[in-house]
Write a protein that holds these residues in place. Structure first.
Motif, PDB file in Angstrom:
ATOM      1  N   LYS A 145       0.827  -1.223   0.014  1.00  0.00           N
ATOM      2  CA  LYS A 145       0.015  -0.127   0.130  1.00  0.00           C
ATOM      3  C   LYS A 145       0.880   1.191   0.109  1.00  0.00           C
ATOM      4  O   LYS A 145       0.962   2.187   1.004  1.00  0.00           O
ATOM      5  CB  LYS A 145      -0.757  -0.211   1.149  1.00  0.00           C
ATOM      6  CG  LYS A 145      -1.781  -1.357   1.146  1.00  0.00           C
ATOM      7  CD  LYS A 145      -2.396  -1.569   2.558  1.00  0.00           C
ATOM      8  CE  LYS A 145      -3.189  -2.815   2.826  1.00  0.00           C
ATOM      9  NZ  LYS A 145      -1.897  -3.553   3.186  1.00  0.00           N
ATOM     10  N   THR A 146       1.540   1.423  -1.172  1.00  0.00           N
ATOM     11  CA  THR A 146       2.604   2.350  -1.110  1.00  0.00           C
ATOM     12  C   THR A 146       1.859   4.016  -1.109  1.00  0.00           C
ATOM     13  O   THR A 146       0.555   4.272  -1.444  1.00  0.00           O
ATOM     14  CB  THR A 146       3.227   2.395  -2.412  1.00  0.00           C
ATOM     15  OG1 THR A 146       3.926   1.333  -2.741  1.00  0.00           O
ATOM     16  CG2 THR A 146       4.230   3.421  -2.614  1.00  0.00           C
ATOM     17  N   LEU A 147       2.295   4.831  -0.181  1.00  0.00           N
ATOM     18  CA  LEU A 147       1.945   6.121   0.065  1.00  0.00           C
ATOM     19  C   LEU A 147       0.479   6.202   0.784  1.00  0.00           C
ATOM     20  O   LEU A 147      -0.346   7.137   0.366  1.00  0.00           O
ATOM     21  CB  LEU A 147       2.018   7.027  -1.172  1.00  0.00           C
ATOM     22  CG  LEU A 147       3.175   7.016  -2.091  1.00  0.00           C
ATOM     23  CD1 LEU A 147       3.004   7.715  -3.132  1.00  0.00           C
ATOM     24  CD2 LEU A 147       4.152   7.694  -1.123  1.00  0.00           C
ATOM     25  N   ASP A 148       0.192   5.208   1.397  1.00  0.00           N
ATOM     26  CA  ASP A 148      -1.119   4.688   1.936  1.00  0.00           C
ATOM     27  C   ASP A 148      -1.116   4.897   3.410  1.00  0.00           C
ATOM     28  O   ASP A 148       0.005   4.248   4.048  1.00  0.00           O
ATOM     29  CB  ASP A 148      -1.713   3.520   1.551  1.00  0.00           C
ATOM     30  CG  ASP A 148      -3.288   3.646   1.870  1.00  0.00           C
ATOM     31  OD1 ASP A 148      -3.740   3.556   3.179  1.00  0.00           O
ATOM     32  OD2 ASP A 148      -4.059   3.309   1.041  1.00  0.00           O
ATOM     33  N   GLY A 206       4.344  -2.870   4.718  1.00  0.00           N
ATOM     34  CA  GLY A 206       5.218  -3.457   4.282  1.00  0.00           C
ATOM     35  C   GLY A 206       5.073  -3.812   2.644  1.00  0.00           C
ATOM     36  O   GLY A 206       4.057  -3.311   2.119  1.00  0.00           O
ATOM     37  N   VAL A 207       6.224  -4.542   2.259  1.00  0.00           N
ATOM     38  CA  VAL A 207       6.261  -4.851   0.773  1.00  0.00           C
ATOM     39  C   VAL A 207       5.415  -6.112   0.320  1.00  0.00           C
ATOM     40  O   VAL A 207       5.346  -7.010   1.231  1.00  0.00           O
ATOM     41  CB  VAL A 207       7.608  -4.786   0.273  1.00  0.00           C
ATOM     42  CG1 VAL A 207       8.186  -3.525   0.571  1.00  0.00           C
ATOM     43  CG2 VAL A 207       8.336  -5.939   0.743  1.00  0.00           C
ATOM     44  N   ALA A 208       4.879  -6.156  -0.625  1.00  0.00           N
ATOM     45  CA  ALA A 208       4.403  -7.450  -1.293  1.00  0.00           C
ATOM     46  C   ALA A 208       5.324  -7.959  -2.365  1.00  0.00           C
ATOM     47  O   ALA A 208       5.745  -7.124  -3.166  1.00  0.00           O
ATOM     48  CB  ALA A 208       2.922  -7.289  -1.928  1.00  0.00           C
ATOM     49  N   VAL A 209       6.006  -9.066  -2.471  1.00  0.00           N
ATOM     50  CA  VAL A 209       7.100  -9.285  -3.499  1.00  0.00           C
ATOM     51  C   VAL A 209       6.577 -10.055  -4.657  1.00  0.00           C
ATOM     52  O   VAL A 209       5.680 -11.120  -4.487  1.00  0.00           O
ATOM     53  CB  VAL A 209       7.997 -10.196  -2.727  1.00  0.00           C
ATOM     54  CG1 VAL A 209       9.239 -10.552  -3.475  1.00  0.00           C
ATOM     55  CG2 VAL A 209       8.538  -9.708  -1.561  1.00  0.00           C
ATOM     56  N   GLY A 210       7.110  -9.821  -5.606  1.00  0.00           N
ATOM     57  CA  GLY A 210       6.722 -10.164  -6.910  1.00  0.00           C
ATOM     58  C   GLY A 210       7.853 -10.622  -8.025  1.00  0.00           C
ATOM     59  O   GLY A 210       9.133  -9.918  -7.690  1.00  0.00           O
ATOM     60  N   GLU A 211       8.116 -11.651  -8.734  1.00  0.00           N
ATOM     61  CA  GLU A 211       9.039 -11.964  -9.870  1.00  0.00           C
ATOM     62  C   GLU A 211       8.906 -11.043 -10.604  1.00  0.00           C
ATOM     63  O   GLU A 211       7.878 -11.024 -11.274  1.00  0.00           O
ATOM     64  CB  GLU A 211       9.316 -13.346  -9.768  1.00  0.00           C
ATOM     65  CG  GLU A 211       9.670 -14.161  -8.473  1.00  0.00           C
ATOM     66  CD  GLU A 211       9.583 -15.671  -8.783  1.00  0.00           C
ATOM     67  OE1 GLU A 211      10.716 -16.278  -8.404  1.00  0.00           O
ATOM     68  OE2 GLU A 211       8.525 -16.124  -9.317  1.00  0.00           O
ATOM     69  N   THR A 249       8.487   2.488  -0.643  1.00  0.00           N
ATOM     70  CA  THR A 249       8.935   1.103   0.219  1.00  0.00           C
ATOM     71  C   THR A 249       7.538   0.377   0.851  1.00  0.00           C
ATOM     72  O   THR A 249       7.434  -0.715   1.193  1.00  0.00           O
ATOM     73  CB  THR A 249       9.502   1.604   1.511  1.00  0.00           C
ATOM     74  OG1 THR A 249       8.984   2.260   2.321  1.00  0.00           O
ATOM     75  CG2 THR A 249      10.824   2.037   1.005  1.00  0.00           C
ATOM     76  N   GLY A 250       6.400   0.965   0.507  1.00  0.00           N
ATOM     77  CA  GLY A 250       5.340   0.620   0.935  1.00  0.00           C
ATOM     78  C   GLY A 250       5.315   0.271   2.944  1.00  0.00           C
ATOM     79  O   GLY A 250       4.523  -0.313   3.592  1.00  0.00           O
ATOM     80  N   GLU A 264      10.639   9.559   1.627  1.00  0.00           N
ATOM     81  CA  GLU A 264      10.689   9.921   0.234  1.00  0.00           C
ATOM     82  C   GLU A 264       9.895  10.930  -0.459  1.00  0.00           C
ATOM     83  O   GLU A 264      10.141  11.814  -0.983  1.00  0.00           O
ATOM     84  CB  GLU A 264      10.595   8.505  -0.755  1.00  0.00           C
ATOM     85  CG  GLU A 264      11.687   7.429  -0.225  1.00  0.00           C
ATOM     86  CD  GLU A 264      11.603   6.268  -1.122  1.00  0.00           C
ATOM     87  OE1 GLU A 264      11.370   6.538  -2.368  1.00  0.00           O
ATOM     88  OE2 GLU A 264      12.048   5.255  -0.725  1.00  0.00           O
ATOM     89  N   VAL A 265       8.488  10.986   0.006  1.00  0.00           N
ATOM     90  CA  VAL A 265       7.753  12.157  -0.436  1.00  0.00           C
ATOM     91  C   VAL A 265       7.985  13.551   0.267  1.00  0.00           C
ATOM     92  O   VAL A 265       7.824  14.384  -0.716  1.00  0.00           O
ATOM     93  CB  VAL A 265       6.057  11.671  -0.022  1.00  0.00           C
ATOM     94  CG1 VAL A 265       5.263  13.052  -0.453  1.00  0.00           C
ATOM     95  CG2 VAL A 265       5.584  10.519  -0.814  1.00  0.00           C
TER      96      VAL A 265
END
Length: 198
Positions: free
Chosen positions: A91-94, A99-104, A176-177, A185-186
């Motif tokens: 949920k970036t910027l929320d 945390g992050v969700a990982v994808g390949e 970074t979520g 960062e913002v």
């Protein structure tokens, strides 16, 4: 946990061999390296490739990014570090960021000087006007960004590209979520805009 030892595990996943395999397959002879700077690896590789072209070291460059999880090690370690979103959604910027969700994924692009791409009648998808890279140095933690370093990076990249903030209509950023990283960062980006715009 122990895994079966096969030669393919070495030649297929060793960091030093990966870029060399592409050079070997295509019989190309310029700089060939694998970059690992965590989340910024692809952009750092892009910066280095552009720099190599600008310096005349390379006339053309292939740059790419790869993230594959061939073993469960990364997920286990990231989970133990508290980096993964427990619900599997980034949920970036929320305010609900957790945390992050990982994808390949895998992506690659071919870079050339603009004049050569035009002469070769290539399909040009983007023009890279400038880039920059830095390191945060000491922060609140190894995964916490530095607002000061982020501001300096954005300012340097825009200076290198001869771009003024007033001319920008779209900004894409890495989030970074997390509630800590995204806010920093913002804030850094907003500070640069405040200095360069009304």
């Amino acid at each position: 946990q122990q895994y079966g030892v096969e030669s393919q595990m070495f030649v297929g996943s060793d960091m030093g061999i990966m870029a060399g395999r592409i050079s070997y397959f295509l019989d190309i002879h310029g700089p060939s390296l694998t970059v690992d700077t965590a989340c910024s690896s692809s952009l750092v590789a892009l910066h280095l490739a552009c720099d190599s072209i600008r310096k005349g070291e390379s006339s053309v460059a292939i740059v790419g990014g790869v993230f594959l999880m061939s073993t469960p090690d990364f997920l286990i370690q990231a989970s133990k570090t508290g980096m993964l979103s427990p619900d599997g959604k980034c949920k970036t910027l929320d305010n609900a960021a957790n945390g992050v969700a990982v994808g390949e994924g895998v992506g690659a692009m071919l870079l050339k000087p603009l004049s050569r791409a035009i002469a070769d009648r290539d399909n040009i998808h983007a023009v890279i006007l400038g880039s920059a890279m830095n390191q945060d140095g000491k922060t609140q933690g190894i995964t916490a960004p530095s607002a000061k370093a982020q501001e300096q990076l954005v300012t340097t990249a825009w200076d290198n590209a001869n771009v003024n903030a007033e001319s920008l209509g779209y900004v894409e950023l890495h989030g970074t979520g997390t509630k800590l990283g995204d806010v920093i960062e913002v804030k850094a980006l907003a500070n640069v805009f405040r200095r360069q715009t009304g």
